[in-house]
Design a protein around this motif. Structure first.
Motif, PDB file in Angstrom:
ATOM      1  N   ALA A 232       0.829  -1.212   0.000  1.00  0.00           N
ATOM      2  CA  ALA A 232       0.000   0.000   0.000  1.00  0.00           C
ATOM      3  C   ALA A 232       0.862   1.260   0.000  1.00  0.00           C
ATOM      4  CB  ALA A 232      -0.945  -0.011   1.205  1.00  0.00           C
ATOM      5  N   ALA A 233       1.978   1.221   0.755  1.00  0.00           N
ATOM      6  CA  ALA A 233       2.883   2.382   0.786  1.00  0.00           C
ATOM      7  C   ALA A 233       3.490   2.605  -0.594  1.00  0.00           C
ATOM      8  CB  ALA A 233       3.975   2.164   1.827  1.00  0.00           C
ATOM      9  N   LEU A 234       3.826   1.505  -1.276  1.00  0.00           N
ATOM     10  CA  LEU A 234       4.381   1.628  -2.624  1.00  0.00           C
ATOM     11  C   LEU A 234       3.319   2.099  -3.612  1.00  0.00           C
ATOM     12  CD1 LEU A 234       6.560  -1.595  -2.653  1.00  0.00           C
ATOM     13  CD2 LEU A 234       7.421   0.756  -2.685  1.00  0.00           C
ATOM     14  N   ASN A 235       2.061   1.699  -3.373  1.00  0.00           N
ATOM     15  CA  ASN A 235       0.966   2.220  -4.208  1.00  0.00           C
ATOM     16  C   ASN A 235       0.935   3.740  -4.119  1.00  0.00           C
ATOM     17  OD1 ASN A 235      -0.180  -0.054  -5.405  1.00  0.00           O
ATOM     18  ND2 ASN A 235      -1.415  -0.522  -3.610  1.00  0.00           N
ATOM     19  N   ARG A 236       1.111   4.242  -2.895  1.00  0.00           N
ATOM     20  CA  ARG A 236       1.113   5.695  -2.709  1.00  0.00           C
ATOM     21  C   ARG A 236       2.305   6.327  -3.429  1.00  0.00           C
ATOM     22  NH1 ARG A 236       0.600   8.260   3.243  1.00  0.00           N
ATOM     23  NH2 ARG A 236      -1.472   7.363   3.005  1.00  0.00           N
ATOM     24  N   ASP A 237       3.517   5.729  -3.226  1.00  0.00           N
ATOM     25  CA  ASP A 237       4.728   6.279  -3.860  1.00  0.00           C
ATOM     26  C   ASP A 237       4.617   6.275  -5.380  1.00  0.00           C
ATOM     27  OD1 ASP A 237       5.782   6.638  -1.367  1.00  0.00           O
ATOM     28  OD2 ASP A 237       7.058   4.852  -1.407  1.00  0.00           O
ATOM     29  N   THR A 238       4.065   5.176  -5.931  1.00  0.00           N
ATOM     30  CA  THR A 238       3.988   5.087  -7.392  1.00  0.00           C
ATOM     31  C   THR A 238       2.904   6.006  -7.950  1.00  0.00           C
ATOM     32  OG1 THR A 238       2.631   3.107  -7.157  1.00  0.00           O
ATOM     33  CG2 THR A 238       4.965   2.776  -7.653  1.00  0.00           C
ATOM     34  N   THR A 239       1.891   6.326  -7.134  1.00  0.00           N
ATOM     35  CA  THR A 239       0.896   7.304  -7.580  1.00  0.00           C
ATOM     36  C   THR A 239       1.613   8.621  -7.881  1.00  0.00           C
ATOM     37  OG1 THR A 239      -0.851   6.309  -6.248  1.00  0.00           O
ATOM     38  CG2 THR A 239      -1.191   8.588  -6.935  1.00  0.00           C
ATOM     39  N   PHE A 240       2.433   9.072  -6.937  1.00  0.00           N
ATOM     40  CA  PHE A 240       3.184  10.316  -7.145  1.00  0.00           C
ATOM     41  C   PHE A 240       4.174  10.176  -8.296  1.00  0.00           C
ATOM     42  CE2 PHE A 240       1.783  10.973  -2.711  1.00  0.00           C
ATOM     43  CZ  PHE A 240       1.199  12.219  -2.863  1.00  0.00           C
ATOM     44  N   GLN A 241       4.867   9.009  -8.332  1.00  0.00           N
ATOM     45  CA  GLN A 241       5.865   8.792  -9.378  1.00  0.00           C
ATOM     46  C   GLN A 241       5.220   8.821 -10.766  1.00  0.00           C
ATOM     47  OE1 GLN A 241       9.157   8.653  -8.665  1.00  0.00           O
ATOM     48  NE2 GLN A 241       9.471   8.740 -10.867  1.00  0.00           N
ATOM     49  N   ALA A 242       4.011   8.239 -10.886  1.00  0.00           N
ATOM     50  CA  ALA A 242       3.322   8.207 -12.185  1.00  0.00           C
ATOM     51  C   ALA A 242       3.006   9.625 -12.654  1.00  0.00           C
ATOM     52  CB  ALA A 242       2.044   7.378 -12.080  1.00  0.00           C
ATOM     53  N   PHE A 243       2.546  10.462 -11.744  1.00  0.00           N
ATOM     54  CA  PHE A 243       2.247  11.855 -12.109  1.00  0.00           C
ATOM     55  C   PHE A 243       3.520  12.594 -12.498  1.00  0.00           C
ATOM     56  CE2 PHE A 243      -1.826  11.051 -10.014  1.00  0.00           C
ATOM     57  CZ  PHE A 243      -2.680  11.686 -10.894  1.00  0.00           C
ATOM     58  N   LYS A 244       4.604  12.343 -11.735  1.00  0.00           N
ATOM     59  CA  LYS A 244       5.889  12.973 -12.060  1.00  0.00           C
ATOM     60  C   LYS A 244       6.353  12.550 -13.448  1.00  0.00           C
ATOM     61  CE  LYS A 244       8.121  13.506  -7.552  1.00  0.00           C
ATOM     62  NZ  LYS A 244       9.182  12.903  -6.711  1.00  0.00           N
ATOM     63  N   ASN A 245       6.244  11.237 -13.723  1.00  0.00           N
ATOM     64  CA  ASN A 245       6.693  10.733 -15.022  1.00  0.00           C
ATOM     65  C   ASN A 245       5.893  11.359 -16.157  1.00  0.00           C
ATOM     66  OD1 ASN A 245       8.398   9.084 -13.631  1.00  0.00           O
ATOM     67  ND2 ASN A 245       7.306   7.178 -14.065  1.00  0.00           N
ATOM     68  N   PHE A 246       4.586  11.509 -15.920  1.00  0.00           N
ATOM     69  CA  PHE A 246       3.716  11.945 -17.008  1.00  0.00           C
ATOM     70  C   PHE A 246       3.793  13.450 -17.233  1.00  0.00           C
ATOM     71  CE2 PHE A 246      -0.349  12.943 -19.071  1.00  0.00           C
ATOM     72  CZ  PHE A 246      -0.279  12.052 -20.142  1.00  0.00           C
ATOM     73  N   PHE A 247       3.749  14.216 -16.131  1.00  0.00           N
ATOM     74  CA  PHE A 247       3.691  15.668 -16.277  1.00  0.00           C
ATOM     75  C   PHE A 247       5.051  16.336 -16.144  1.00  0.00           C
ATOM     76  CE2 PHE A 247      -0.667  14.634 -14.845  1.00  0.00           C
ATOM     77  CZ  PHE A 247      -1.351  15.156 -15.934  1.00  0.00           C
ATOM     78  N   GLY A 248       6.052  15.568 -15.708  1.00  0.00           N
ATOM     79  CA  GLY A 248       7.350  16.175 -15.438  1.00  0.00           C
ATOM     80  C   GLY A 248       7.351  16.769 -14.041  1.00  0.00           C
ATOM     81  N   SER A 249       8.566  17.027 -13.531  1.00  0.00           N
ATOM     82  CA  SER A 249       8.657  17.522 -12.162  1.00  0.00           C
ATOM     83  C   SER A 249       9.915  18.358 -12.013  1.00  0.00           C
ATOM     84  CB  SER A 249       8.706  16.333 -11.197  1.00  0.00           C
ATOM     85  OG  SER A 249       9.301  16.722  -9.983  1.00  0.00           O
ATOM     86  N   ASP A 250       9.859  19.412 -11.184  1.00  0.00           N
ATOM     87  CA  ASP A 250      11.067  20.195 -10.939  1.00  0.00           C
ATOM     88  C   ASP A 250      11.815  19.674  -9.715  1.00  0.00           C
ATOM     89  OD1 ASP A 250       9.403  20.942  -8.967  1.00  0.00           O
ATOM     90  OD2 ASP A 250       9.545  23.105  -9.275  1.00  0.00           O
ATOM     91  N   ARG A 251      11.432  18.524  -9.209  1.00  0.00           N
ATOM     92  CA  ARG A 251      12.032  17.799  -8.077  1.00  0.00           C
ATOM     93  C   ARG A 251      11.998  18.512  -6.767  1.00  0.00           C
ATOM     94  NH1 ARG A 251      14.174  13.239 -10.144  1.00  0.00           N
ATOM     95  NH2 ARG A 251      14.364  13.415 -12.388  1.00  0.00           N
TER      96      ARG A 251
END
Lengths: 251, 202
Positions: A232-251
């Motif tokens: 479940a914790a990784l589900n949360r982390d990958t939710t954020f990671q998926a958005f970062k991958n798709f929209f880009g991120s300034d870190r």
């Protein structure tokens, strides 16, 4: 003098290609014996319950103290380590089967290579090598170390994969164990430097998304690792990671 | 891409089940509940819903396409599992199986229900209280609707639980336990609404 006998029904298989068959064994009871000492007794005198000479039963073992994970098998329907399966605590006849989620090598010996391949796939290590001395890494708080120690108890025994309804020949799910290792290495202060690589690895086919939340893994884990909490914790982390991958991120 | 095809499909499957399908189901059941106030209130509510502007667009994007994706991908997920409740009879594993069984029942029910109401409406029939009362004149259809609607409602409520896990909203065991109680509360509430509605037509 009549001695108390222990009855075993063992699923045997001569090689990876042949069909499995059952063979029964009766061996003299000894106090405090475990499944492994019973298998050793069969190996010493390979005669089945009908009195016929047979081949000794093959199984794997290592530490004999439930930390190596090698001796896992299905005992009376439940996958567990045979070293800590005490004969006196088991209902008779004792049924031994290989964990069929994995390729059977012979009798009770299985090939767990897929788990080690999965650990490589998800980069379950901490890269510390450089061309020069990188110096000490960041410190880990003691409370977090104690928490992480629980996750580090995983011995790649395969019980969680055997119990999972989504780990089977129809799916390429890597199973709960390597996922929880991603959480362990992502939680480490040095390991966290490669967090995104590991998250992206488990967002690949056969990764985290294949979990169906049956939660059999956390019920079955002999080490009591909070596998479903990790997932479940990784589900949360990958939710954020998926958005970062798709929209880009300034870190 | 945000992740592999499997990852994205699985997340979209989970999201669509709640938004918009889950929201639509709740709305549909609540509007139908007007039947308990008599034929006239039900017909007025049904008429309001069917005279919404952009009806075909609303239906396509809020109902048809999401359900189609959810159903097709859901069947794929269902037949990928090797259910093992007989060996591991834990609560969550049982729910895992029931979620898949109710999903398939719901799909069969929805297919029949859409044929009997929406397709017939497109062919010129009028969807109103007497049409439903007609359908429920057969005891078999009452049983079929009870099983179908309760499956749908359970599938939604329990799916809400796994939606919270799949998106990382409930992480700790305690939060997942609380969410079990809350979502089962949703099941009971919606079950009452839908059973009352069905019996209002009889």
């Amino acid at each position: 003098m009549s001695t108390k006998m222990v009855k075993f029904i063992i699923t045997r298989q001569d090689n990876p290609e042949t069909a499995p068959y059952l063979e029964e064994f009766e061996i003299p009871h000894r106090p405090n014996m475990n499944v492994i000492s019973a298998l050793m007794e069969i190996r010493r005198n390979p005669v089945n319950a009908k009195g016929e000479a047979t081949t000794p039963v093959t199984w794997e073992m290592g530490c004999l103290e439930e930390v190596c994970g090698a001796c896992s098998m299905v005992i009376n329907g439940k996958p567990r380590q045979s070293c800590t399966a005490l004969v006196d605590q088991l209902e008779q006849p004792i049924r031994l089967e290989p964990m069929k989620t994995f390729p059977v090598v012979r009798d009770l010996a299985i090939d767990r290579s897929r788990m080690f391949d999965a650990l490589k796939r998800v980069k379950a290590w901490i890269p510390i090598d450089g061309t020069y001395d990188l110096g000490p890494g960041p410190r880990m708080p003691e409370t977090k170390r104690q928490w992480a120690y629980e996750l580090s108890k995983c011995m790649t025994c395969g019980v969680c994969l055997e119990a999972c309804p989504n780990v089977n020949s129809k799916s390429d799910f890597i199973g709960p164990a390597p996922l929880s290792q991603v959480r362990l290495f992502n939680a480490h202060p040095t390991g966290a430097m490669n967090k995104e690589e590991r998250l992206n690895a488990i967002m690949d086919d056969g990764g985290l998304a294949e979990c169906g939340n049956s939660q059999n893994c956390v019920q079955s884990c002999p080490k009591g690792i909070p596998l479903t909490t990790s997932i479940a914790a990784l589900n949360r982390d990958t939710t954020f990671q998926a958005f970062k991958n798709f929209f880009g991120s300034d870190r | 891409m945000a992740g592999s095809k499997d990852f994205v499909n699985r997340r979209i499957h989970s999201l669509l089940g709640v938004i918009p399908i889950g929201l639509f189901v709740v709305q549909h059941l609540v509007v139908n509940h007007f039947a308990t106030k008599g034929a006239e209130s039900f017909n007025a509510a049904a008429h309001f819903m069917e005279s919404l502007p952009f009806r075909i667009l609303l239906e396509t994007f809020v109902i048809y396409l999401p359900i189609l994706f959810h159903a097709v991908y859901g069947l794929y997920i269902t037949f990928q599992a090797n259910n093992n409740v007989s060996r591991y009879g834990y609560f969550r594993n049982t729910m895992f199986l029931v979620q898949r069984v109710t999903g398939v029942i719901t799909l069969i029910f929805i297919a029949w229900h859409v044929w009997e109401t929406r397709v017939q409406a497109a062919l010129g029939a009028e969807v109103n209280f007497s049409m439903m009362a007609d359908i429920f004149s057969s005891p078999f259809m009452i049983a079929f609707y009870l099983i179908g609607v309760l499956s749908a409602v359970f599938h939604f409520a329990n799916g809400l639980w796994s939606f919270f896990v799949s998106w990382g909203l409930t992480v700790s065991p305690r939060s997942q336990k609380v969410s079990t109680y809350v979502t089962m509360g949703v099941f009971v509430a919606l079950a009452i609404v839908s059973v009352r509605t069905i019996f209002a037509f009889i």
